[in-house]
Each structure stands twice: as structure tokens, then as C-alpha cells.
Motif scaffolding. Structure first.
Motif, PDB file in Angstrom:
ATOM      1  N   THR A 144      48.328 -69.614-122.621  1.00  0.00           N
ATOM      2  CA  THR A 144      48.267 -70.001-121.331  1.00  0.00           C
ATOM      3  C   THR A 144      49.405 -69.493-120.757  1.00  0.00           C
ATOM      4  N   GLU A 145      49.233 -68.954-119.531  1.00  0.00           N
ATOM      5  CA  GLU A 145      50.292 -68.162-118.429  1.00  0.00           C
ATOM      6  C   GLU A 145      51.277 -69.068-117.971  1.00  0.00           C
ATOM      7  N   LEU A 146      52.697 -68.533-118.125  1.00  0.00           N
ATOM      8  CA  LEU A 146      53.632 -69.233-117.919  1.00  0.00           C
ATOM      9  C   LEU A 146      53.922 -68.947-116.168  1.00  0.00           C
ATOM     10  N   LEU A 147      53.672 -67.712-115.890  1.00  0.00           N
ATOM     11  CA  LEU A 147      54.046 -67.414-114.376  1.00  0.00           C
ATOM     12  C   LEU A 147      52.777 -66.487-113.819  1.00  0.00           C
ATOM     13  N   SER A 148      52.682 -66.819-112.413  1.00  0.00           N
ATOM     14  CA  SER A 148      51.550 -66.025-111.716  1.00  0.00           C
ATOM     15  C   SER A 148      51.618 -64.433-112.150  1.00  0.00           C
ATOM     16  N   ASN A 149      50.538 -63.958-111.943  1.00  0.00           N
ATOM     17  CA  ASN A 149      50.665 -62.541-112.366  1.00  0.00           C
ATOM     18  C   ASN A 149      51.330 -61.819-111.162  1.00  0.00           C
ATOM     19  N   THR A 150      51.342 -62.045-110.016  1.00  0.00           N
ATOM     20  CA  THR A 150      51.935 -61.249-109.001  1.00  0.00           C
ATOM     21  C   THR A 150      52.908 -61.942-108.313  1.00  0.00           C
ATOM     22  N   PRO A 151      54.249 -61.312-108.110  1.00  0.00           N
ATOM     23  CA  PRO A 151      55.437 -61.863-107.590  1.00  0.00           C
ATOM     24  C   PRO A 151      55.285 -62.526-106.284  1.00  0.00           C
ATOM     25  N   TYR A 152      55.818 -63.636-105.968  1.00  0.00           N
ATOM     26  CA  TYR A 152      55.764 -64.306-104.736  1.00  0.00           C
ATOM     27  C   TYR A 152      56.592 -63.539-103.587  1.00  0.00           C
ATOM     28  N   ARG A 153      57.721 -63.091-104.154  1.00  0.00           N
ATOM     29  CA  ARG A 153      58.654 -62.051-103.530  1.00  0.00           C
ATOM     30  C   ARG A 153      59.088 -61.017-104.492  1.00  0.00           C
ATOM     31  N   VAL A 154      59.717 -60.031-103.966  1.00  0.00           N
ATOM     32  CA  VAL A 154      59.982 -59.229-104.952  1.00  0.00           C
ATOM     33  C   VAL A 154      61.183 -59.844-105.823  1.00  0.00           C
ATOM     34  N   GLY A 155      60.696 -59.450-107.261  1.00  0.00           N
ATOM     35  CA  GLY A 155      61.754 -60.073-108.152  1.00  0.00           C
ATOM     36  C   GLY A 155      61.536 -61.667-108.465  1.00  0.00           C
ATOM     37  N   VAL A 156      60.803 -62.231-107.620  1.00  0.00           N
ATOM     38  CA  VAL A 156      60.456 -63.632-107.606  1.00  0.00           C
ATOM     39  C   VAL A 156      59.223 -63.975-108.318  1.00  0.00           C
ATOM     40  N   TYR A 157      58.966 -64.836-109.269  1.00  0.00           N
ATOM     41  CA  TYR A 157      57.556 -65.281-109.653  1.00  0.00           C
ATOM     42  C   TYR A 157      57.745 -66.800-109.889  1.00  0.00           C
ATOM     43  N   GLN A 158      56.736 -67.232-109.365  1.00  0.00           N
ATOM     44  CA  GLN A 158      56.408 -68.754-109.250  1.00  0.00           C
ATOM     45  C   GLN A 158      55.681 -69.147-110.660  1.00  0.00           C
ATOM     46  N   PRO A 159      55.806 -70.323-110.873  1.00  0.00           N
ATOM     47  CA  PRO A 159      55.043 -70.925-112.222  1.00  0.00           C
ATOM     48  C   PRO A 159      53.802 -70.796-111.925  1.00  0.00           C
ATOM     49  N   SER A 160      52.998 -70.704-112.870  1.00  0.00           N
ATOM     50  CA  SER A 160      51.487 -70.724-113.358  1.00  0.00           C
ATOM     51  C   SER A 160      50.925 -71.889-112.822  1.00  0.00           C
ATOM     52  N   LYS A 161      49.587 -71.829-112.199  1.00  0.00           N
ATOM     53  CA  LYS A 161      48.883 -73.226-112.080  1.00  0.00           C
ATOM     54  C   LYS A 161      48.890 -74.122-113.328  1.00  0.00           C
ATOM     55  N   GLU A 162      48.715 -73.515-114.298  1.00  0.00           N
ATOM     56  CA  GLU A 162      48.701 -74.463-115.545  1.00  0.00           C
ATOM     57  C   GLU A 162      49.957 -74.939-115.982  1.00  0.00           C
ATOM     58  N   LEU A 163      51.256 -74.269-115.562  1.00  0.00           N
ATOM     59  CA  LEU A 163      52.517 -74.887-116.030  1.00  0.00           C
ATOM     60  C   LEU A 163      52.749 -75.878-115.165  1.00  0.00           C
ATOM     61  N   GLY A 164      52.559 -75.517-113.913  1.00  0.00           N
ATOM     62  CA  GLY A 164      52.970 -76.706-112.894  1.00  0.00           C
ATOM     63  C   GLY A 164      51.938 -77.889-113.030  1.00  0.00           C
ATOM     64  N   GLY A 165      50.944 -77.761-113.309  1.00  0.00           N
ATOM     65  CA  GLY A 165      49.836 -78.675-113.597  1.00  0.00           C
ATOM     66  C   GLY A 165      50.458 -79.606-114.786  1.00  0.00           C
ATOM     67  N   GLY A 166      50.572 -78.961-115.926  1.00  0.00           N
ATOM     68  CA  GLY A 166      51.030 -79.700-116.868  1.00  0.00           C
ATOM     69  C   GLY A 166      52.264 -80.450-116.721  1.00  0.00           C
ATOM     70  N   VAL A 167      53.208 -79.827-116.030  1.00  0.00           N
ATOM     71  CA  VAL A 167      54.502 -80.701-115.905  1.00  0.00           C
ATOM     72  C   VAL A 167      54.277 -81.801-114.871  1.00  0.00           C
TER      73      VAL A 167
END
Length: 261
Positions: A144-167
Motif C-alpha cells: 500500500t502506498e504511503l504517499l501520493s506519487n506526485t508532490p503537492y508542492r516542490v519537496g512536499v508530499y501528502q499522505p496517500s488516500k489509503e494512509l489517510g483513510g486508514g487513519v
């Protein structure tokens, strides 16, 4: 030394089991029993299986084909059911076990273990001690992916849908269960048919855990991507009441328990 271990194994091969056990007892000067040896041997075998599930995709697919429900998650559910020592000690280094020697996955809202069917949680456990406390856990998969594949901003990655959903899922489940029993500081556990057990749990602020993904996601050609790793660490350390642990971290903790390294 590896050579000494191989030589010892060769010398003991084919020897009487009782004689070997007696020799080991004499060598270590302790009360080692045959059950102790069986337990240690089985746990080391299960660690090897854990490692294969994590690192050998073909082996995992074979195990997945044997699972009867829910695909990849069912493989891990069955593995932890059979090896609750990994799940319990490995999560927080406090001894934990299933609620009443039953399955880890339980129904927690609706007609449930607190009232005697409803929403399921992948694992609900209790700490071991004079008074037990609750631990809720959602189990995803090591892929399961932990982070989204593409950065939200340069050097900034948001949690994946599955990680956020699991939490969110484990938080909601724990909250609903706590609301159900909020009028009591201790609550008794019931079987599915309503039969009361002798287990009572503290209902104060239950611990919540999500087991998901692998830190290998952040590596490329043997090097770690610091932006991805820091984005992940900042996210998981900012979540109140929920511990996010990856499958490889859980494996390493289990190794520490069995092999002390």
C-alpha cells in the motif's frame, strides 16, 4: 561463528532428541525445556515467512491465492492471527493479546463484543496486566502506498488516500466504540452470542494503530529520498493518538524480540 554452528549442527544431526536437549541444558546452565526450544524455533520460522511475504512477490501471490476473502489484506490478517506474538509485542513492546483468546478481527459497533453483530476492526487487542486497556488496529498491506506519487508542492508530499483513510477509519472506530461505553471506566467483554466473559477492559483513551506499506517506497537505487521520508515522518508524528507503523518496521521489531538485534 558460522563454521562452528555448521559443525555443531552436523554433530547433532540424527542424535536422540532427549540427549540433545539435555546437552543444551547443561551448556547454558538453565532450565530450558523442550517447549522453549519448540517456541523459539517456531518463531524463527515465522520470521522467515514474514520476510518472504515482504520481499518475494511470487511467494506472496501464492499465499494470496490460498486466501478465501479480501485478497492481499487477508494474507496478512491470517498471518497475524497465527502469530499474535508479533502483533502484540511488535506494536508497542508492551505485551498484548487478543481480547479473549479469539480472533483479532472483531465487530465493535452495532451488536458487538461490548453488548453481546456491526462495524468490524481488523484487530482489537488488550494489553496484559492487572487491568487491560484497548488497542484498535487497521491492517493494510506492505504494498500500500504511503504517499501520493506526485508532490503537492516542490519537496512536499501528502499522505496517500489509503494512509489517510486508514487513519480516519481507526479513529472513527475507536471513537464509536468509546461512545458506546463512555459511561463506564471499565467494561466487560461478551461473546458473539451474548455470553459474558471474565475480561474487563479500561475504556480510557484506547490506543490506535495503522499497519501499512513499507519504507522501501522512499528508496531509489539504494538511496533514500529525504523529501519523501521527511514528509511521511512529519505526517505520522503529527497525528494524535494514532501510531502509523510500516510492515518492515514491524518485522524489525519482531526480529528484536526473537533475536535481540
Amino acid at each position: 561463528m558460522a563454521g562452528d554452528e555448521a559443525q555443531l549442527a552436523q554433530l547433532l544431526t540424527g542424535q536422540d532428541r532427549t540427549m540433545v536437549l539435555g546437552a543444551v541444558r547443561t551448556a547454558i546452565g538453565g532450565g530450558l525445556t523442550e517447549e522453549d526450544i519448540r517456541l523459539i524455533s517456531n518463531r524463527k520460522e515465522q520470521l522467515k515467512r514474514f520476510e518472504r511475504l515482504l520481499t518475494e512477490p511470487e511467494y506472496f501471490r501464492q499465499e494470496e491465492n490460498l486466501a478465501t476473502t479480501r485478497g492481499a489484506e487477508a494474507v496478512w490478517q491470517a498471518f497475524f492471527e497465527a502469530n499474535q506474538w508479533i502483533f502484540g509485542y511488535g506494536l508497542n513492546l508492551i505485551a498484548c493479546e487478543s481480547i479473549n483468546d479469539g480472533k483479532l478481527e472483531r465487530i465493535t459497533t452495532g451488536a458487538n463484543i461490548f453488548g453481546g453483530a456491526g462495524k468490524r476492526i481488523d484487530a482489537i487487542m488488550r494489553s496484559k496486566g492487572l487491568i487491560s486497556s484497548m488497542l484498535f488496529c487497521e491492517i493494510k498491506t506492505h504494498d500500500t502506498e504511503l504517499l501520493s506519487n506526485t508532490p503537492y508542492r516542490v519537496g512536499v508530499y501528502q499522505p496517500s488516500k489509503e494512509l489517510g483513510g486508514g487513519v480516519a477509519q481507526v479513529q472513527k472506530t475507536a471513537s464509536k466504540a468509546q461512545q458506546l461505553i463512555s459511561s463506564q471506566l471499565l467494561t466487560r467483554i461478551y461473546e458473539d452470542d451474548g455470553t459474558p466473559t471474565d475480561v474487563e477492559l479500561s475504556t480510557t483513551r484506547p490506543r490506535q494503530v495503522v499497519v501499512i506499506g513499507s519504507l522501501r517506497e522512499f528508496t531509489h537505487n539504494g538511496a533514500v529520498n529525504p523529501e519523501k521520508m521527511s514528509s511521511f515522518e512529519l505526517y505520522r508524528t503529527s497525528i494524535q493518538d494514532v501510531e502509523v507503523i510500516t510492515f518492515d518496521e514491524l518485522y524489525e521489531r519482531a526480529c528484536f524480540i526473537v533475536e535481540d538485534h
